[in-house]
Scaffold this active site. Sequence first.
Site, short mmCIF file in Angstrom:
data_model
loop_
_atom_site.label_atom_id
_atom_site.label_comp_id
_atom_site.label_asym_id
_atom_site.label_seq_id
_atom_site.Cartn_x
_atom_site.Cartn_y
_atom_site.Cartn_z
N PHE A 1 -34.82 15.40 -57.92
CA PHE A 1 -35.77 16.25 -57.19
C PHE A 1 -36.87 16.73 -58.12
O PHE A 1 -36.59 17.24 -59.20
CB PHE A 1 -35.05 17.47 -56.59
CG PHE A 1 -34.21 17.11 -55.40
CD1 PHE A 1 -33.01 16.42 -55.57
CD2 PHE A 1 -34.61 17.43 -54.11
CE1 PHE A 1 -32.24 16.06 -54.47
CE2 PHE A 1 -33.85 17.07 -53.02
CZ PHE A 1 -32.66 16.38 -53.20
N ILE B 1 -39.73 19.14 -57.32
CA ILE B 1 -40.42 20.03 -56.38
C ILE B 1 -41.36 20.93 -57.18
O ILE B 1 -41.00 21.42 -58.26
CB ILE B 1 -39.39 20.90 -55.61
CG1 ILE B 1 -38.29 20.03 -54.98
CG2 ILE B 1 -40.07 21.79 -54.58
CD1 ILE B 1 -38.68 19.17 -53.81
N TYR C 1 -42.11 20.81 -61.16
CA TYR C 1 -41.14 19.94 -61.82
C TYR C 1 -41.51 18.45 -61.76
O TYR C 1 -40.82 17.62 -62.33
CB TYR C 1 -39.73 20.17 -61.23
CG TYR C 1 -38.98 21.32 -61.89
CD1 TYR C 1 -39.53 22.60 -61.93
CD2 TYR C 1 -37.73 21.13 -62.46
CE1 TYR C 1 -38.84 23.65 -62.52
CE2 TYR C 1 -37.04 22.18 -63.06
CZ TYR C 1 -37.60 23.44 -63.09
OH TYR C 1 -36.92 24.47 -63.68
N ASP D 1 -30.29 16.34 -62.34
CA ASP D 1 -31.47 17.18 -62.56
C ASP D 1 -32.61 16.32 -63.07
O ASP D 1 -32.37 15.27 -63.69
CB ASP D 1 -31.15 18.23 -63.65
CG ASP D 1 -30.62 19.52 -63.06
OD1 ASP D 1 -30.25 19.54 -61.88
OD2 ASP D 1 -30.58 20.53 -63.81
N GLU E 1 -24.23 24.85 -58.05
CA GLU E 1 -23.18 24.56 -59.04
C GLU E 1 -21.85 25.25 -58.67
O GLU E 1 -20.77 24.70 -58.87
CB GLU E 1 -23.65 25.02 -60.41
CG GLU E 1 -22.78 24.54 -61.56
CD GLU E 1 -23.45 24.83 -62.90
OE1 GLU E 1 -24.02 23.91 -63.49
OE2 GLU E 1 -23.40 26.00 -63.34
C1 4GW Z 1 -37.23 29.09 -61.55
O1 4GW Z 1 -38.40 29.43 -61.46
C2 4GW Z 1 -36.86 27.74 -61.12
S1 4GW Z 1 -37.88 26.64 -60.46
C3 4GW Z 1 -35.60 27.21 -61.21
C4 4GW Z 1 -35.51 25.89 -60.73
C5 4GW Z 1 -36.70 25.45 -60.26
C6 4GW Z 1 -36.95 24.12 -59.71
C7 4GW Z 1 -35.93 23.19 -59.71
C8 4GW Z 1 -38.23 23.73 -59.22
O2 4GW Z 1 -39.20 24.49 -59.15
N1 4GW Z 1 -38.41 22.44 -58.79
C9 4GW Z 1 -37.38 21.55 -58.82
O3 4GW Z 1 -37.59 20.39 -58.47
N2 4GW Z 1 -36.14 21.94 -59.24
C10 4GW Z 1 -35.03 20.96 -59.19
O4 4GW Z 1 -33.79 21.62 -59.31
C11 4GW Z 1 -35.14 20.00 -60.37
O5 4GW Z 1 -34.63 18.75 -60.01
C12 4GW Z 1 -34.26 20.67 -61.39
O6 4GW Z 1 -33.83 19.79 -62.41
C13 4GW Z 1 -33.14 21.19 -60.52
C14 4GW Z 1 -32.33 22.35 -61.10
O7 4GW Z 1 -33.17 23.32 -61.69
P1 4GW Z 1 -33.21 23.51 -63.27
O8 4GW Z 1 -33.19 22.17 -63.91
O9 4GW Z 1 -34.39 24.36 -63.63
O10 4GW Z 1 -31.86 24.29 -63.54
P2 4GW Z 1 -31.15 24.40 -65.00
O11 4GW Z 1 -32.02 25.27 -65.90
O12 4GW Z 1 -29.81 25.05 -64.70
O13 4GW Z 1 -30.99 23.03 -65.58
MN MN Z 2 -31.89 21.23 -65.30
#
Ligand code: 4GW
Ligand code: MN
Length: 365
Positions: free
Chosen positions: A118, A120, A123, A208, A300
């Site tokens: 994803f 979005i 990202y 991710d 998660e």
């Molecule tokens: C805080 O401002 C945000 S934005 C936390 C997640 C966000 C986000 C995540 C986003 O704006 N757009 C997006 O595509 N994602 C998707 O969710 C993306 O695939 C990302 O790898 C996944 C999980 O979020 P993350 O990687 O930031 O989570 P962590 O830090 O736990 O790996």
């Molecule tokens: Mn991540």
Amino acid sequence: MSCEKKWIFVLLFVMALMMFSFCWYNMRSITWHPSLVFHCNSQPTINYVNTSSQFDLLKQDFLHRMLYEKPNALSPPRSDVLMMTPWFAPIVWNGTYNIDILNTQFHQKNVSIGITVFAIKKYTVFIKTFIETAEKFFMVGHKVNYYIFTDRVGDIPNITLGEGRQLVILEVPSYKRWQEVSMRRMEMIRDHARQRFVNEVDYLVCVDVDMMFSDDVGVEILSHSFGTLHPSFYAASRTRFTYERRQQSTAYIPTDEGDFYYAGGNFGGTVEEVYKLTNFCHNAMMTDKGNNIEAIWHDESYLNKYFLYHKPTKILSPEYLWPTNFGAPAFLKRRRFAAIPKNHNAIRNKRALRDYSRNKQKFHR
Ligand code: 4GW
Ligand code: MN
């Protein structure tokens, strides 16, 4: 009766005896049955009227001659890590498998693999590195479909892919809250698994996007269903796992239960199993939403609940999800799929960052 005639009778008797024995020998395994058609030939097989079976379509797959070191039943290839769960699911560590054997097996089955990711809002910046490194290291030599879910189709760069690999862009809505962005992945994977993925690929790998491949990730990860050991908790006690601890949530796990803490950023399995998993997680989230509660670590937490009661059939070691800024302990022989440190201010909005850091400190992640 003359002596000559006597001998002719004896001879005829012996011949009749031989013919009788011959017929008896050929028919000895026949049990008489109304549908039995017996042909008067010497075929030892029995021909039933209705002989077709689904087994007739089975192919005889066998490996060709291969030279490799013999496995030793008394000497495990790794003694520093757990290689098998108590429910006999292998844990995939470097040095525990032979990729040539596995590649041959999966090529025989002509498998195709879908990887969902994803991107979005902001990202989308991660897509280029993600795909470029996947082209080098992810399922090389196998059929791969990249499924990119995005709300910014125009931001997805054009990347030349290897043979048998294709990129599919799926336009999806974005959600205002970042927690929802992360959580809704379950619903979107579920819906596309039903409608599309089931017709196009055998396995799904759901990851991710803020990641890069830095070493081989191949068919050794594929199984009915698989999860990945979270890099912060592979050695932690149950009580330290950041499962959802509020009983009102459908993601609740009591402190005396739990096998591992699985990471939300890398799971998968057959399309059917991923459908079941994502369907469970999405429905559980919706139940919680109706009760005004959201699990502590979002998707998660629901994933961990699912895997507690639907044990994965394979588990990936932290080689398959390791933050680039973590350093490398001795047991970690390879870092295959690395989390890229985020420039939080640029990539996330400030308020979200504040919430996020607060939670992170609280749970020492
Ligand atoms: C805080 O401002 C945000 S934005 C936390 C997640 C966000 C986000 C995540 C986003 O704006 N757009 C997006 O595509 N994602 C998707 O969710 C993306 O695939 C990302 O790898 C996944 C999980 O979020 P993350 O990687 O930031 O989570 P962590 O830090 O736990 O790996
Ligand atoms: Mn991540």
